[in-house]
Design a protein around this motif. Structure first.
Motif, PDB file in Angstrom:
ATOM      1  N   LEU A  44       2.625   5.990  -9.236  1.00  0.00           N
ATOM      2  CA  LEU A  44       1.265   5.992  -9.767  1.00  0.00           C
ATOM      3  C   LEU A  44       0.412   7.042  -9.051  1.00  0.00           C
ATOM      4  N   GLY A  45       0.544   7.127  -7.725  1.00  0.00           N
ATOM      5  CA  GLY A  45      -0.239   8.098  -6.973  1.00  0.00           C
ATOM      6  C   GLY A  45       0.101   9.534  -7.353  1.00  0.00           C
ATOM      7  N   ARG A  46       1.387   9.828  -7.540  1.00  0.00           N
ATOM      8  CA  ARG A  46       1.775  11.190  -7.914  1.00  0.00           C
ATOM      9  C   ARG A  46       1.222  11.573  -9.279  1.00  0.00           C
ATOM     10  N   VAL A  47       1.263  10.626 -10.221  1.00  0.00           N
ATOM     11  CA  VAL A  47       0.739  10.912 -11.560  1.00  0.00           C
ATOM     12  C   VAL A  47      -0.767  11.147 -11.507  1.00  0.00           C
ATOM     13  N   VAL A  48      -1.464  10.302 -10.760  1.00  0.00           N
ATOM     14  CA  VAL A  48      -2.924  10.440 -10.666  1.00  0.00           C
ATOM     15  C   VAL A  48      -3.295  11.779 -10.049  1.00  0.00           C
ATOM     16  N   LEU A  49      -2.600  12.165  -8.989  1.00  0.00           N
ATOM     17  CA  LEU A  49      -2.896  13.448  -8.357  1.00  0.00           C
ATOM     18  C   LEU A  49      -2.587  14.613  -9.292  1.00  0.00           C
ATOM     19  N   ALA A  50      -1.476  14.524 -10.011  1.00  0.00           N
ATOM     20  CA  ALA A  50      -1.088  15.628 -10.893  1.00  0.00           C
ATOM     21  C   ALA A  50      -2.078  15.809 -12.030  1.00  0.00           C
ATOM     22  N   GLU A  51      -2.632  14.727 -12.543  1.00  0.00           N
ATOM     23  CA  GLU A  51      -3.496  14.817 -13.711  1.00  0.00           C
ATOM     24  C   GLU A  51      -4.979  14.902 -13.361  1.00  0.00           C
ATOM     25  N   THR A  52      -5.348  14.511 -12.149  1.00  0.00           N
ATOM     26  CA  THR A  52      -6.759  14.450 -11.789  1.00  0.00           C
ATOM     27  C   THR A  52      -7.176  15.557 -10.846  1.00  0.00           C
ATOM     28  N   ALA A  53      -6.345  15.841  -9.850  1.00  0.00           N
ATOM     29  CA  ALA A  53      -6.730  16.808  -8.826  1.00  0.00           C
ATOM     30  C   ALA A  53      -6.616  18.233  -9.340  1.00  0.00           C
ATOM     31  N   ASP A  54      -7.390  19.111  -8.723  1.00  0.00           N
ATOM     32  CA  ASP A  54      -7.298  20.550  -8.991  1.00  0.00           C
ATOM     33  C   ASP A  54      -5.914  21.038  -8.566  1.00  0.00           C
ATOM     34  N   PRO A  55      -5.206  21.825  -9.402  1.00  0.00           N
ATOM     35  CA  PRO A  55      -3.879  22.313  -9.011  1.00  0.00           C
ATOM     36  C   PRO A  55      -3.888  23.095  -7.702  1.00  0.00           C
ATOM     37  N   LEU A  74      -5.441   9.771  -0.656  1.00  0.00           N
ATOM     38  CA  LEU A  74      -5.502   8.700  -1.652  1.00  0.00           C
ATOM     39  C   LEU A  74      -4.732   7.501  -1.115  1.00  0.00           C
ATOM     40  N   LEU A  75      -5.384   6.347  -1.109  1.00  0.00           N
ATOM     41  CA  LEU A  75      -4.755   5.100  -0.668  1.00  0.00           C
ATOM     42  C   LEU A  75      -4.806   4.105  -1.815  1.00  0.00           C
ATOM     43  N   LEU A  76      -3.626   3.668  -2.259  1.00  0.00           N
ATOM     44  CA  LEU A  76      -3.516   2.658  -3.314  1.00  0.00           C
ATOM     45  C   LEU A  76      -3.007   1.362  -2.696  1.00  0.00           C
ATOM     46  N   ALA A  77      -3.671   0.240  -3.024  1.00  0.00           N
ATOM     47  CA  ALA A  77      -3.293  -1.069  -2.472  1.00  0.00           C
ATOM     48  C   ALA A  77      -3.216  -2.079  -3.609  1.00  0.00           C
ATOM     49  N   ARG A  78      -2.049  -2.730  -3.770  1.00  0.00           N
ATOM     50  CA  ARG A  78      -1.888  -3.810  -4.755  1.00  0.00           C
ATOM     51  C   ARG A  78      -1.940  -5.125  -3.990  1.00  0.00           C
ATOM     52  N   THR A  79      -2.975  -5.932  -4.302  1.00  0.00           N
ATOM     53  CA  THR A  79      -3.244  -7.131  -3.501  1.00  0.00           C
ATOM     54  C   THR A  79      -2.290  -8.267  -3.860  1.00  0.00           C
ATOM     55  N   ARG A  80      -2.119  -9.145  -2.889  1.00  0.00           N
ATOM     56  CA  ARG A  80      -1.343 -10.359  -3.055  1.00  0.00           C
ATOM     57  C   ARG A  80      -2.206 -11.544  -2.622  1.00  0.00           C
ATOM     58  N   ALA A  81      -1.776 -12.747  -2.979  1.00  0.00           N
ATOM     59  CA  ALA A  81      -2.500 -13.967  -2.576  1.00  0.00           C
ATOM     60  C   ALA A  81      -1.493 -14.968  -2.041  1.00  0.00           C
ATOM     61  N   LEU A  94      -6.266   6.035 -13.904  1.00  0.00           N
ATOM     62  CA  LEU A  94      -5.811   4.772 -13.330  1.00  0.00           C
ATOM     63  C   LEU A  94      -5.670   3.695 -14.408  1.00  0.00           C
ATOM     64  N   ALA A  95      -6.615   3.653 -15.320  1.00  0.00           N
ATOM     65  CA  ALA A  95      -6.527   2.671 -16.398  1.00  0.00           C
ATOM     66  C   ALA A  95      -5.319   2.933 -17.291  1.00  0.00           C
ATOM     67  N   THR A  96      -4.974   4.218 -17.460  1.00  0.00           N
ATOM     68  CA  THR A  96      -3.859   4.568 -18.338  1.00  0.00           C
ATOM     69  C   THR A  96      -2.508   4.285 -17.703  1.00  0.00           C
ATOM     70  N   HIS A  97      -2.367   4.612 -16.423  1.00  0.00           N
ATOM     71  CA  HIS A  97      -1.042   4.581 -15.792  1.00  0.00           C
ATOM     72  C   HIS A  97      -0.791   3.372 -14.911  1.00  0.00           C
ATOM     73  N   CYS A  98      -1.829   2.636 -14.533  1.00  0.00           N
ATOM     74  CA  CYS A  98      -1.624   1.474 -13.661  1.00  0.00           C
ATOM     75  C   CYS A  98      -1.307   0.256 -14.521  1.00  0.00           C
ATOM     76  N   ARG A  99      -0.027   0.104 -14.823  1.00  0.00           N
ATOM     77  CA  ARG A  99       0.425  -0.978 -15.683  1.00  0.00           C
ATOM     78  C   ARG A  99       1.518  -1.791 -14.993  1.00  0.00           C
ATOM     79  N   GLY A 100       1.386  -3.106 -15.015  1.00  0.00           N
ATOM     80  CA  GLY A 100       2.434  -3.983 -14.519  1.00  0.00           C
ATOM     81  C   GLY A 100       2.775  -3.722 -13.065  1.00  0.00           C
ATOM     82  N   ASP A 101       4.083  -3.686 -12.825  1.00  0.00           N
ATOM     83  CA  ASP A 101       4.579  -3.490 -11.466  1.00  0.00           C
ATOM     84  C   ASP A 101       5.010  -2.050 -11.226  1.00  0.00           C
ATOM     85  N   THR A 160       0.837  -1.212   0.000  1.00  0.00           N
ATOM     86  CA  THR A 160       0.000   0.000   0.000  1.00  0.00           C
ATOM     87  C   THR A 160       0.867   1.256   0.000  1.00  0.00           C
ATOM     88  N   THR A 161       0.293   2.315  -0.566  1.00  0.00           N
ATOM     89  CA  THR A 161       0.889   3.656  -0.521  1.00  0.00           C
ATOM     90  C   THR A 161      -0.228   4.662  -0.296  1.00  0.00           C
TER      91      THR A 161
END
Length: 803
Positions: free
Chosen positions: A646-657, A665-672, A633-640, A452-453
């Motif tokens: 990823l969070g910095r890019v999403v904030l820069a392109e989505t949030a109001d300057p 924002l909490l991002l979590a990549r799940t494991r099994a 998220l669909a554009t930038h969330c690729r692979g590992d 998580t980040t």
């Protein structure tokens, strides 16, 4: 004639309206002028040869011989004469005896015109005697007849100047003034308030000159144009007064708009330059930049100042002068320093300004090139000297005057309050922000369940911090709780409430409740917070929250929301979608149920949990903002790709300057967990199965290569299975989970709370849980729909088995 004649000293003549008559010594009219005939509408034939007395309107005082008596003849005075129409005409007259003594010459004119001439002469004398009002009289050909305008009025001594030809005026105004005077002569329309500019050669050094020109047409007695009279007045003081009022208005409107210390200081110098000076800077105490109070230094010493803002009418800022952020040397103990520090603005010359600074550097660091006059003022507010303001004139030749110092004193007194407000806001904002950052968890976590980040972005300048938060809470049996929430409101109160809620969630999550049950307890807690709040705070406490529970063994994620936006799921193939949840009410509403949604996540899936500040951009359209978030998220969330990037890019392109609300924002990549990392058995409620449970656990540990953990695990399994059979009945479940730790879970059908106690020496039982607590790293119990699970965790050094 006593009642019809009034004595006067002088008769001002107007030649074209003066009537003349010659009388003999008996008062008989001998000669009669044309002006006299026109005045009374009586011809010479009618008047000559007759006594002058018959022309008087009042004859009660004798005949002409009485007037002709030299002892009684007045030299001048007023009389009322009879017009042919029967009307009386008041005239002013003057009697001149002939040298031969044979008669008199009488001169007369309308008393009204004589009065006008007298008043006009007095007015002209008064105007010509003025030193702040210039008068220029021109004839019908606009030739200069008389003037008191000299070059002194424009800066130096000399001969009278012809205003018509633009003498003493700038080249641009010379022709304009001549044309204006011709227009006044031709039309009779006055010229009012024209502002001519003195020529540079006539402007006195160090003097700001401003004048106002007015002109009127002169007319003779018959109303014919006779010339032009022009008046020029010194309006420099009035002009400066208007400038000062305008500057004060601009200062009030501009300074204090920002709650940033540096921006407020920059606004101050931007107002002063070039309106009042050519170069200006503000030095502020170092403590002010951080929101703290400056040291209370009086007199000489180091005030710990740094240059905060600067402005120059000649761009760019000179390299020789101190640059922004540069420290200011200590002050010398010079005469008047203490009064300077706590008084108003003072006027300084270069020598005195340099004498204030005790330094070994060249004077050029503190004295601008061509600087000849300076104003210095402290920024004094609420008993604190926050800094100083210095203003220099380099291009403008006029030195500062006391009026300029008074103006700067008023501006800086207001600006000091704005700087102090910004300082106090900085302190409060820093405290709130520090509190919020201390209340938030670590930005990144890495567990068997998920990586998580979390990113927290405070609102832009001028807005208070709020109660946005995120959390990733590791739970027993390798599970992880993902939390994001937002307290309604801003400031310290919202941050404190956020801290209380986060603590409560940690406590409730340790009880391993389902998300809907946890939110129900949290809702009750917020209601309790509101009930115990001071009545002065009228707004109730409210918050939104999203709670997700992920199990890497089953790969199931269970979510529930309390009025919070749903999360976005990005699958390993890059597909992004919104998770549809059954919405629940915000926390604090009470009396409404929460519902859960469960879905299975493939390893490598990314969950994005956020607060509404992320999707409510400049357009204030959360639906459009949510679409933008999903697309990014669909554009930038690729692979590992690292979650932090990823969070910095999403904030820069989505949030109001410049967000008006905080963003979490909490991002979590799940494991099994690998399928062979778990093993499970079920036993009947028979004491004989305890040995079977120990044997099954020992064999599984051997298969995993964990023989060194067999002894402790056998004891834990034996005690927990025995307790389940004794107190709960069957069936009894046993599950081993291997990762960085070894987890042993015993499940039974009882909801009885297990209790840890210290057995007495004579007790035959009661030592089972105590023994487990000593052998295990940690242990606990969680409840399901029916029954409970007791778990115990052992530390291992082997590699984890997650995918």
């Amino acid at each position: 004639m006593a009642s019809s004649i009034e004595h006067a000293d002088v008769l001002p003549f107007s030649w074209d309206t003066v009537a003349a008559a010659v009388l003999d010594r008996d008062g008989t009219v001998l000669h009669w002028s044309g002006a006299a005939a026109e005045l009374l509408d009586r011809s010479a034939a009618e008047v000559c040869g007759k006594p002058v007395g018959h022309l008087l309107a009042d004859t009660s005082h004798g005949r002409l011989r009485d007037v002709a008596d030299r002892a009684h003849v007045p030299k001048a005075g007023r009389a009322r004469l009879r017009h042919r129409s029967g009307d009386d005409i008041e005239v002013a007259f003057q009697i001149l005896p002939l040298e031969t003594g044979s008669g008199f010459v009488v001169l007369a004119a309308s008393a009204r015109w004589v009065g006008d001439a007298a008043q006009g002469a007095a007015l002209l004398r008064a105007l010509l005697a003025q030193d702040r009002i210039g008068i220029s009289i021109h004839d019908a050909d606009l030739r200069l007849v008389r003037t008191n305008i000299t070059p002194e009025r424009f800066g130096g001594p000399g001969t009278p100047l012809d205003l018509r030809h633009g003498a003493g005026l700038s080249a641009a105004d010379a022709g304009a003034v001549d044309s204006a005077l011709h227009r006044v002569l031709a039309t009779g329309v006055p010229l009012v308030g024209h502002e001519p500019r003195p020529s540079p050669s006539q402007r006195a050094p160090g003097r700001q000159s401003s004048s106002s020109l007015s002109a009127v047409r002169l007319e003779d007695a018959r109303g014919r144009p006779a010339g032009v009279a022009a008046l020029i007045t010194d309006t420099g003081g009035q002009h400066r007064s208007h400038q000062h009022v305008e500057l004060l208005h601009r200062a009030s409107a501009r300074i204090g708009r920002s709650l940033d210390v540096r921006r407020t200081a920059q606004d101050l110098v931007d107002v002063l330059v070039p309106a009042l000076g050519d170069v200006a800077w503000v030095n502020l105490a170092e403590a002010v930049f951080h929101g703290d109070e400056p040291p209370k230094l009086v007199g000489a010493g180091d005030p710990h100042l740094r240059r905060a803002a600067l402005a120059s009418a000649v761009e760019p800022w000179p390299d020789a002068l101190l640059q922004p952020g540069a420290p200011i040397p200590p002050y010398r103990d010079t005469p008047g320093l203490r009064s300077l520090q706590h008084g108003g603005a003072v006027i300084l010359d270069p020598e005195r300004a340099i004498d204030l600074v005790n330094n070994q550097e060249p004077d050029e660091r503190y004295l601008p090139e061509h600087g000849h006059s300076a104003l210095w003022a402290p920024l004094f507010a609420r008993g604190l000297v926050l800094g100083t303001v210095t203003l220099w004139r380099t291009e403008e030749p006029a030195p500062f005057e006391q009026g300029d110092a008074d103006l700067l004193t008023e501006i800086t007194s207001r600006a000091a309050l704005s700087v102090d407000n910004a300082r106090r806001y900085t302190r409060e904002h820093r405290a709130s922000l520090a509190l919020q950052h201390h209340l938030l968890p670590r930005r990144a976590t890495d567990t068997a369940a998920a990586e998580t980040t979390g990113i927290y972005l405070p609102a832009a300048d001028g807005a208070e911090v709020s109660g946005d938060w995120f959390d990733a809470i590791p739970l027993p049996s390798l599970r992880t709780a993902l939390v994001v929430g937002d307290v309604v409101g801003h400031g310290l109160r919202a941050s404190a409430t956020m801290g209380r809620l986060r603590t409560a969630i940690h406590t409730l999550s340790d009880l391993e409740m389902d998300p809907d049950e946890l939110l129900t307890h949290l809702d009750d807690l917020v209601t309790h917070f509101t009930a115990e709040t001071d009545p002065t705070y009228k707004d109730p406490i409210a918050a939104t929250c999203l709670y997700a529970l992920y199990d890497p063994v089953t790969r199931r994620c269970t979510l529930a929301t309390a009025g919070h936006p749903p999360p976005v799921l990005v699958l390993p193939d890059g597909t992004a979608r919104l998770i549809e949840l059954t919405p629940g009410p915000p926390l604090g509403v009470g009396g409404m149920p929460f519902e859960t949604t469960t879905l299975e996540l493939p390893p490598g899936s990314v969950l994005a949990l956020y607060t509404d500040g992320l999707i409510e951009g400049a357009d204030h359209d959360p639906v459009a903002g949510l679409r933008r978030l999903i697309d990014r998220l669909a554009t930038h969330c690729r692979g590992d790709r690292p979650l932090d990037a990823l969070g910095r890019v999403v904030l820069a392109e989505t949030a109001d300057p410049s967000p008006r609300d905080d963003i979490a924002l909490l991002l979590a990549r799940t494991r099994a967990l690998a399928p062979d990392a778990t093993a499970a058995w079920e036993f009947a409620a028979d004491p004989a199965v305890v040995a079977q449970a120990r044997s099954a656990a020992t064999h599984q540990l051997a298969a995993w290569g964990l023989d060194e953990a067999a002894f402790v695990t056998e004891l834990i399994v034996s005690e927990l299975v025995t307790n389940a059979i004794r107190y709960a009945g069957g069936p009894v479940g046993l599950r081993l989970i291997r990762d960085e730790t070894l987890i042993c879970e015993i499940t039974d059908s009882s909801n009885t709370q297990p209790r840890l106690r210290r057995a007495r020496t004579s007790d035959e039982g009661g030592r089972g849980l105590f023994l487990v607590a000593q052998l295990a790293r940690r242990w606990g119990c969680r409840y399901g729909q029916s029954g409970k699970t007791i778990w115990a965790e052992e530390r291992l050094a082997a590699e984890p088995m997650t995918v």
